[in-house]
Design a protein around this motif. Structure first.
Motif, PDB file in Angstrom:
ATOM      1  N   LYS A 230       0.811  -1.159  -0.101  1.00 48.52           N
ATOM      2  CA  LYS A 230       0.014   0.061  -0.045  1.00 48.52           C
ATOM      3  C   LYS A 230       0.932   1.108   0.081  1.00 48.52           C
ATOM      4  N   GLU A 231       0.440   2.286  -0.634  1.00 43.81           N
ATOM      5  CA  GLU A 231       1.082   3.771  -0.538  1.00 43.81           C
ATOM      6  C   GLU A 231      -0.023   4.789  -0.210  1.00 43.81           C
ATOM      7  N   SER A 232       0.314   5.602   0.612  1.00 42.54           N
ATOM      8  CA  SER A 232      -0.646   6.630   0.778  1.00 42.54           C
ATOM      9  C   SER A 232      -0.182   7.880   0.836  1.00 42.54           C
ATOM     10  N   PHE A 233      -0.970   9.186   0.595  1.00 39.31           N
ATOM     11  CA  PHE A 233      -0.479  10.353   0.091  1.00 39.31           C
ATOM     12  C   PHE A 233      -1.290  11.319   0.787  1.00 39.31           C
ATOM     13  N   TYR A 234      -0.905  12.397   1.347  1.00 34.65           N
ATOM     14  CA  TYR A 234      -1.868  13.647   1.431  1.00 34.65           C
ATOM     15  C   TYR A 234      -1.405  14.664   0.476  1.00 34.65           C
ATOM     16  N   PHE A 235      -2.637  15.430  -0.015  1.00 36.89           N
ATOM     17  CA  PHE A 235      -2.243  16.261  -0.975  1.00 36.89           C
ATOM     18  C   PHE A 235      -3.273  17.587  -0.955  1.00 36.89           C
ATOM     19  N   PRO A 236      -2.845  18.721  -1.514  1.00 36.28           N
ATOM     20  CA  PRO A 236      -3.802  19.775  -1.641  1.00 36.28           C
ATOM     21  C   PRO A 236      -4.732  19.672  -2.410  1.00 36.28           C
ATOM     22  N   THR A 237      -5.643  20.674  -2.508  1.00 31.53           N
ATOM     23  CA  THR A 237      -6.518  20.733  -3.601  1.00 31.53           C
ATOM     24  C   THR A 237      -5.788  21.085  -4.835  1.00 31.53           C
TER      25      THR A 237
END
Length: 93
Positions: free
Chosen positions: A16-23
């Motif tokens: 699994k890979e997870s990311f947070y990102f802006p609009t």
């Protein structure tokens, strides 16, 4: 940079890979075009700092995006999703 979106990619091999990102887009039309492009792509492309990550869709079991709820969700996806998409569902855990 406000990080208010979350992406989780689960691969066929169980990793699994997870990311947070802006609009990613300011207007409804831009969001619609981005979603259409996302759904047509052969790769998920993610830019992280000075790197570009490319994940082949053929190696992905599932993709989960959050932070798109509320009234903004329909505006974000608009008519970009297939007509057969089940909307308004609740997931049982």
């Amino acid at each position: 940079m406000e990080l208010n979106r979350f992406l989780l990619i689960e691969f066929l091999d169980g990793k699994k890979e997870s990311f947070y990102f802006p609009t990613q887009a300011d207007t409804a039309m831009a969001r619609k075009f981005r979603m259409e492009d996302f759904l047509k792509g052969q790769f998920i492309t993610i830019q992280v700092e000075n790197e570009l990550l490319l994940y082949p869709v053929s190696a992905i079991r599932s993709i989960r995006m959050s932070g798109l709820g509320g009234p903004a969700l329909e505006e974000f996806i608009g008519s970009s999703l297939p007509i057969s998409t089940i909307r308004g569902a609740e997931q049982n855990y």
